[in-house]
Design an enzyme around this catalytic site. Structure first.
Site, PDB file in Angstrom:
ATOM      1  N   HIS A 191      -2.234 -22.877 -86.033  1.00 48.26           N
ATOM      2  CA  HIS A 191      -2.751 -23.745 -87.094  1.00 48.26           C
ATOM      3  C   HIS A 191      -3.569 -22.986 -88.119  1.00 48.26           C
ATOM      4  CE1 HIS A 191      -1.210 -26.874 -84.468  1.00 48.26           C
ATOM      5  NE2 HIS A 191      -0.951 -27.433 -85.621  1.00 48.26           N
ATOM      6  N   ARG A 298      -1.966 -34.280 -91.587  1.00 55.10           N
ATOM      7  CA  ARG A 298      -2.562 -33.912 -90.294  1.00 55.10           C
ATOM      8  C   ARG A 298      -4.006 -34.414 -90.260  1.00 55.10           C
ATOM      9  NH1 ARG A 298       0.572 -28.791 -91.255  1.00 55.10           N
ATOM     10  NH2 ARG A 298       1.880 -28.445 -89.430  1.00 55.10           N
ATOM     11  N   ARG A 334      -0.124 -39.084 -89.868  1.00 55.27           N
ATOM     12  CA  ARG A 334       0.058 -38.798 -88.441  1.00 55.27           C
ATOM     13  C   ARG A 334      -1.256 -39.074 -87.730  1.00 55.27           C
ATOM     14  NH1 ARG A 334       1.594 -32.894 -86.265  1.00 55.27           N
ATOM     15  NH2 ARG A 334      -0.570 -32.448 -86.782  1.00 55.27           N
ATOM     16  N   GLU A 435       8.888 -33.388 -81.064  1.00 53.58           N
ATOM     17  CA  GLU A 435       8.424 -32.002 -80.956  1.00 53.58           C
ATOM     18  C   GLU A 435       8.350 -31.528 -79.511  1.00 53.58           C
ATOM     19  OE1 GLU A 435       4.529 -31.640 -82.748  1.00 53.58           O
ATOM     20  OE2 GLU A 435       3.913 -33.631 -82.119  1.00 53.58           O
ATOM     21  N   ASN A 458       7.511 -26.639 -85.013  1.00 52.39           N
ATOM     22  CA  ASN A 458       6.472 -25.689 -84.577  1.00 52.39           C
ATOM     23  C   ASN A 458       6.241 -25.830 -83.077  1.00 52.39           C
ATOM     24  OD1 ASN A 458       6.268 -25.171 -87.247  1.00 52.39           O
ATOM     25  ND2 ASN A 458       4.390 -26.330 -87.563  1.00 52.39           N
ATOM     26  N   ASP A 459       6.129 -27.096 -82.638  1.00 57.91           N
ATOM     27  CA  ASP A 459       5.949 -27.315 -81.204  1.00 57.91           C
ATOM     28  C   ASP A 459       7.271 -27.322 -80.455  1.00 57.91           C
ATOM     29  OD1 ASP A 459       3.176 -27.511 -80.483  1.00 57.91           O
ATOM     30  OD2 ASP A 459       3.064 -29.221 -81.833  1.00 57.91           O
ATOM     31  N   ARG A 469       2.867 -20.709 -79.294  1.00 57.42           N
ATOM     32  CA  ARG A 469       3.063 -20.448 -80.721  1.00 57.42           C
ATOM     33  C   ARG A 469       1.960 -19.591 -81.346  1.00 57.42           C
ATOM     34  NH1 ARG A 469       2.337 -26.596 -83.088  1.00 57.42           N
ATOM     35  NH2 ARG A 469       1.642 -25.708 -85.050  1.00 57.42           N
ATOM     36  N   CYS A 506       9.353 -31.466 -90.346  1.00 56.38           N
ATOM     37  CA  CYS A 506       8.082 -31.072 -90.965  1.00 56.38           C
ATOM     38  C   CYS A 506       7.496 -29.796 -90.349  1.00 56.38           C
ATOM     39  CB  CYS A 506       7.075 -32.216 -90.906  1.00 56.38           C
ATOM     40  SG  CYS A 506       6.623 -32.695 -89.239  1.00 56.38           S
TER      41      CYS A 506
END
Ligand code: PEP
Ligand code: MG
Length: 588
Positions: A191, A298, A334, A435, A458-459, A469, A506
């Protein structure tokens, strides 16, 4: 001059002096300062010793009063050590002679002293080893505290060099002063990396030992396009990179001219390109870049960036600000995705320490176990919803019961608000992030119970390939081009479209030019990307046809390794837009 290579996570070039930040509980790297900075380091040492002594004296008085003079003796020993001429002389010498920073000097000298104590025959001295460790931390904490203070008060421009940065530290960086970031730790989609990209700060992570190579005040070039850190560059390199910075500004300006043009393929298929944001103030610049809305807000960053937990009213304020900034364009909010690498500091911590936080009580799981927290956020979203088109998205759904539970809580909250006569928008689309592999594999069932999917690669990559990650040591295994990941994405898009629900993607992958054709070919029609990537994403979309992309996707389906996939998609995009991957590191 020295060159180090890491993982480029936010493009751009910056040249500035280094500001090196230490992390608590990390080994203190051996770092030197320029000769002119030696007196300042000695002053920092004196101040830290004085502050440390004052603190110990207070502890001594307090313990003497509560536990008696015998117990307080240990502090007398500590005080004695902080005044010990030999020890202080050794530390000062390490600064004067070796030009170490004050914290490096304290660390090296006291570690050596601890070793000497440990090797002694006399049991009393052997047992003093722990006291030396204790004292070392105390003094270093005073020194590091001052460095942190310095970060906030920084006046000039600097490249921030750190072992690692938390997302909240990154979020609070002042772009006017911090021109680039270089860290030992981190991976492509940590992140911190995502935030640096969103803030438009060039960043390189996963440099492993950069904090011990760079000294405070060194001139460094950060080449965020290639992942290179150049320490003490020569005149030729400085000139070359200064020209690079100018060229980049010209090319950014020409890409930005795409902002006003629609994202339509050459065969006329309209694609939605939206923005991923962490804070409402990112919306205006995202719209300038051509965002059709926000595909991922986010919201946890509202929590990460504030000292105390935001109240319902503060949350309403943030969501309304975002809705107004979008002026009629859609906002996908989200719900809180806290936990794993996004933990709250001290006072407003709701997560527990876990040995496997990425597999632990994060995200929707944390919300379902902390109903007051979750309900407060849902109330705030619903209250704000009357101001414009919002969608609600639940993260990390891994089974259908979680989705049902979350939806049930949402309707309870809506009912409560209505009973209180508070207006809310009805029929808000509710969707989920896909995800986790279990959700991707069960997409057909999940699609029947929600209105949209957003694929969080990403996840999804980290859970499918079992690669953390944010771990630089295994970063080369973290690949969205893995055929297993591509297979899951394909199935999710298909399941969503069969159920006639919207599917967007996304994860960072959506904003990487080499994957845009593949994703279009797999049927994706909505992309949500970090705002700086919007023009490039649009450029690719406007240069290709869906049939061309479908052909590419079919070919990709025949490959067995991520290397083959990556080489192929990169070759193909270069044929169409030769400069699309300019300056990007090309190894897998
Ligand atoms: C993802 O996982 O792909 C995603 C977009 O969410 P985050 O990066 O916040 O985990
Ligand atoms: Mg995620």
């Amino acid at each position: 001059m020295q060159i180090k290579k890491g993982i480029p996570v936010s493009p751009g070039v910056a040249i500035a002096r280094a500001l090196v930040m230490d992390a608590e509980d990390q080994p203190i790297p051996r770092r030197t300062v320029p000769p002119a900075q030696v007196p300042a380091e000695l002053k920092r040492l004196d101040q830290a010793l004085a502050d440390g002594s004052k603190e110990i004296e207070q502890a001594r008085v307090q313990v003497a009063a509560t536990l008696g003079p015998e117990m307080a003796k240990i502090f007398t020993f500590h005080l004695g050590m902080l005044k010990d001429k030999q020890l202080i002389g050794d530390i000062r010498q390490a600064i004067n002679r070796d030009r170490l920073t004050a914290e490096s000097a304290v660390y090296t000298t006291m570690r050596e002293l601890a070793r000497r104590f440990q090797a002694m025959e006399n049991k009393y001295f052997r047992e003093r080893e722990g006291d030396v460790w204790d004292l070392e931390r105390r003094v270093i904490n005073h020194l590091i505290g001052h460095t942190r203070q310095g970060l906030r008060e920084l006046k000039g421009e600097a490249v921030l060099v750190a072992h690692d940065l938390t997302p909240s530290q990154t979020a609070s960086l002042d772009k006017a002063h911090i021109k680039a970031i270089a860290t030992d730790a981190g991976g492509r989609t940590s992140h911190t990396a995502i935030l640096a990209h969103a803030l438009g700060i060039p960043a390189i992570v996963g440099l492993e030992s950069i904090t011990s190579v760079i000294s405070a005040g060194d001139t460094v070039i950060i080449d965020g396009n290639r992942g290179l850190v150049i320490i003490d560059p020569d005149a030729a390199q400085l000139m070359e990179y200064r020209q690079d910075i100018q060229r980049q500004a010209v090319s950014d300006a020409s890409l930005d001219s795409l902002a006003r043009l629609p994202a339509i393929t050459t065969d006329g298929v309209s694609i939605s390109v939206q923005a991923n944001i962490e804070f409402p103030n990112e919306i205006a610049p995202a719209l300038k870049k051509g965002a059709a809305g926000v595909g991922l807000y986010r919201t946890e960053f509202l929590f990460l960036a504030s000292e105390t937990q935001p109240t319902e009213d503060q949350q309403v304020e943030a969501y309304v600000e975002a809705i107004h900034a979008l002026n009629g364009k859609p906002l996908t909010i989200r719900t809180l995705d806290l936990g794993a690498d996004k933990v709250l500091d001290s006072a407003n911590q709701v997560a527990h320490v876990e040995s496997n936080p990425f597999l632990g009580c994060r995200s929707i799981r944390l919300c379902l176990q902390n109903l007051p927290l979750f309900k407060t956020q849902l109330r705030a979203i619903l209250r704000a919803s009357v101001e414009g088109p919002v969608r609600i998205m639940f993260p990390m759904i891994c089974n259908i019961m979680e989705l049902r539970q979350a939806k049930m809580i949402l309707s309870d909250v809506a009912e409560d608000l209505e009973e209180q006569g508070i207006p809310i928008r009805h029929n808000i689309p509710v969707g989920i992030m896909i995800e986790v592999p279990s959700a991707a594999l069960q997409a057909k069932a999940l699609a029947k119970e929600c209105q949209f999917f957003s694929i969080g690669t990403n996840d999804l990559v980290q859970y499918t390939v079992a690669v953390d990650r944010g771990n630089e040591r295994i970063a080369s295994l973290y690949s969205p081009a893995h055929p297993a990941v591509i297979g899951l994405i394909k199935d999710v898009i298909r399941a969503g479209h069969r159920a006639k629900i919207d599917v967007s993607l996304c994860g960072e992958m959506a904003g990487e030019p080499e994957f845009v054709m593949l994703l279009l070919g797999l049927g994706l029609r909505a992309f949500s990307v970090t705002p700086p990537a919007i023009p490039e994403t649009k450029r690719v979309i406007r240069s290709v046809s869906t049939t061309q992309c479908q052909r590419l996707a079919r070919k990709v389906g025949s490959f067995d390794s991520d290397r083959e996939v990556l080489n192929y998609v990169r070759d193909e995009i270069r044929k169409i837009i030769p400069e699309a991957l300019d300056g990007r590191s090309i190894e897998v």
